[in-house]
Design an enzyme around this catalytic site. Sequence first.
Site, short mmCIF file in Angstrom:
data_model
loop_
_atom_site.label_atom_id
_atom_site.label_comp_id
_atom_site.label_asym_id
_atom_site.label_seq_id
_atom_site.Cartn_x
_atom_site.Cartn_y
_atom_site.Cartn_z
N ARG A 117 0.86 -1.19 0.00
CA ARG A 117 0.00 0.00 0.00
C ARG A 117 0.89 1.24 0.00
NH1 ARG A 117 -2.28 0.28 6.26
NH2 ARG A 117 -0.24 0.56 7.22
N ASN A 155 -4.40 8.75 4.11
CA ASN A 155 -4.32 8.02 5.38
C ASN A 155 -2.86 7.96 5.81
OD1 ASN A 155 -5.73 6.34 7.43
ND2 ASN A 155 -4.20 4.85 6.79
N GLU A 156 -2.59 8.34 7.02
CA GLU A 156 -1.23 8.30 7.55
C GLU A 156 -0.23 8.71 6.47
OE1 GLU A 156 -0.45 4.53 9.43
OE2 GLU A 156 -1.47 5.15 11.26
N GLU A 312 -6.99 6.26 15.28
CA GLU A 312 -6.72 4.82 15.35
C GLU A 312 -5.92 4.51 16.61
OE1 GLU A 312 -4.46 3.14 12.13
OE2 GLU A 312 -5.54 4.28 10.63
N TRP A 320 2.24 -5.98 13.28
CA TRP A 320 3.44 -5.53 12.55
C TRP A 320 4.68 -5.44 13.42
CZ3 TRP A 320 4.21 -1.04 15.16
CH2 TRP A 320 3.10 -0.34 15.60
N GLU A 360 -3.48 -7.82 7.39
CA GLU A 360 -3.78 -7.40 8.75
C GLU A 360 -4.79 -8.32 9.43
OE1 GLU A 360 -4.50 -3.18 8.06
OE2 GLU A 360 -2.45 -2.82 8.70
N LYS A 361 -4.85 -9.58 8.98
CA LYS A 361 -5.85 -10.47 9.57
C LYS A 361 -5.53 -10.83 11.02
CE LYS A 361 -3.85 -14.45 7.09
NZ LYS A 361 -2.94 -13.62 6.29
N HIS A 363 -4.40 -8.52 13.10
CA HIS A 363 -4.50 -7.26 13.85
C HIS A 363 -5.87 -7.24 14.52
CE1 HIS A 363 -4.69 -2.99 14.70
NE2 HIS A 363 -3.46 -2.83 14.26
C1 GAL Z 1 -2.05 2.14 10.47
C2 GAL Z 1 -2.98 2.23 9.29
C3 GAL Z 1 -4.12 1.25 9.36
C4 GAL Z 1 -3.65 -0.07 9.85
C5 GAL Z 1 -3.02 0.10 11.20
C6 GAL Z 1 -2.54 -1.20 11.81
O1 GAL Z 1 -0.76 2.36 10.03
O2 GAL Z 1 -3.46 3.53 9.10
O3 GAL Z 1 -4.69 1.16 8.08
O4 GAL Z 1 -2.72 -0.57 8.94
O5 GAL Z 1 -1.90 0.95 11.10
O6 GAL Z 1 -1.90 -1.01 13.05
#
Ligand code: GAL
Length: 650
Positions: A117, A155-156, A312, A320, A360-361, A363
């Site tokens: 991404r 986003n970010e 978030e 991660w 991200e499954k 997460h």
């Molecule tokens: C951020 C992001 C999200 C998701 C999240 C996971 O970096 O904006 O989309 O990836 O981290 O911790």
Amino acid sequence: MEQSRWLRRTGPARLEYGADYNPEQWPRAVWDDDVRAMRTAGVTIVTLGVFSWALLEPAEGQYDFGWLDDAMDLLHRNGIAVDLATATASPPPWLATGHPEILPVDADGVTLGPGGRQHWRPTSPVFRTHALRLTRALAERYRDHPALVAWHVSNELGCHNVHDYSDDAAAAFRSWLRTRYETLDALNAAWGTAFWSQHISDWAQILPPRRAASFPNPTQQLDFRRFSSDALKEHLRAERSVLREVTPDVPVTTNFMVMGDTRGMNYADWAAEVDFVSNDHYVQPGPGRDELSFSANLTGGLAGGRPWFLMEHSTSAVNWQPVNRAKRPGELARDSLTHVAYGADAVCFFQWRQSAAGAEKYHSGMIPHAGEDSALFRAVTDLGRRLGDLATLAGTPRTPARAAILFDWESWWATEADSHPSSRLRYRQEALDWYTAFLNLGVRVDVLPVAAALDGYALVVAPILHMLPGALATRLTGFVAAGGHLVTTYFSGIVDENDHVWLGGYPGPLRDLLGLRIEEFGPLLDDEAVTLDNGATGTLWTDRIDVTAPDVEVLARYTSGDQAGRPAVTWRRGASYVSTRLGPAGLAPVLGDLLARAGVTSELPPGLRGRVELAVRGGYRFLINRTASPVELDDGTELPGTGVVIVAAR
Ligand code: GAL
């Protein structure tokens, strides 16, 4: 900062609660379950469409808004507001393969491929054109939708693409430098190009600091950092202009990443660009929960003490880190309420429903893989109820503390540049050490961007303020002259805004204020430590200090190492210097002394200091248990381990 605006919303003020919602990952039937469960959990807002570009524009210029219309309508029918993303964070495959010239290039010249991404160059005109077209299409489609309460740009920004070394970046860097310096003579002077045969005789010779045979020019590196932050800021402004043109009544934000080691974006400089500040924060095992508090506090500082939006964080584990720990009972609520304590008026998570597929499954989400019948969903629902009860806090500013820690992105960049006396200095860690020392003493402190007004603060700590432009030195000197107390540390006041050393002995413009002069630094090897006569141990750094003014008080001396017998910590008429890394434990006695001199006291009863963190906003005191053990409060009630109580201030 412009006058801040909050969500376009009617009805009574409240703390918002929600998540990133990615309905496109699920069959339509699940959406009905989603909104029902959202209501159970007390969700009031979701962020929609963050990674939806490929589905919204499946082929160039062909839009499919049907599913998003459906999701927006469904949410609105259920009383859930939408912070709508411009969906430009991640370009779709047709764009990345059809226009590979949008792909970022790293310092080694490697082009980053699609498939993850955020694979776009901040300066790509092709990317910009496509992103703005989608932004406009979304704005025009949803401008009057009653669910729309805010715009979420991209986003970010910069999470994965902040430093791009492509030819687009090179061209944009040159034009940024032309604006900054106007002439090549000025640029050559600022970059110190007389050194190592680097004199530039034509703008075309300027490149990003790509992988070089040796250290690239330090000022070029610094300017490239500034430029890279500005390039993303320009992207934010470009999307914002479209949004403001089409929907002037809808506030625009983008989610910052004030957390951990994320440093590429100078958020102190970005904060004025958004209608309200938003932040994402994830707890990392090493730095621990004081880091969360520090980040929340700094985000509040960026927002000028006004409310901000926690866009978030995680309900439990992320995916991660090398090992991803689940949150322990109580941590979910404590982490969220700590953000609220420092000004968050919205508490949101990534993401609503934990994914079954994709990177991200693993997460966490608000609904875990296990479903609604889970401890996690019950904790989520409890928190929703609790936030619902805190509506009186909405819109309230934080109550300033009497002490502050200054935070400066440019000093961060400059401190940790290469070719320095030590590669071991960690700017943010030193600031965090001081923060923990304040918390250990039970004393409230605000974390502020370095340009913030210091009126009303009795004690200001500027850890490793390495880059000290003359105007800032004058301002800090004036603060002390007006009766304020300033503390600074090793490797502060060393260079100007061009990364040129202030000559005549360190720390250049602070020498007179501090009444000391340093001829040579004394960095320590990894296995070295020095002792001080106050019992503390110093690591990382020492200075060979000569006292130059008769009224300097030596608060601690070195008792070992090359500086044995010399001052380690000094004080002169309100200006103090700490010449080694003491860490939170070693800082405690020093800070205790400095607080007493500045007349700053703890607002907590002695028994709570260190165990409980205090934050104050909107006439409420937040008492946050920093430990896993219960603490008895002064009214005899018990604050559970990891717990938070919020009480009306007396
Ligand atoms: C951020 C992001 C999200 C998701 C999240 C996971 O970096 O904006 O989309 O990836 O981290 O911790």
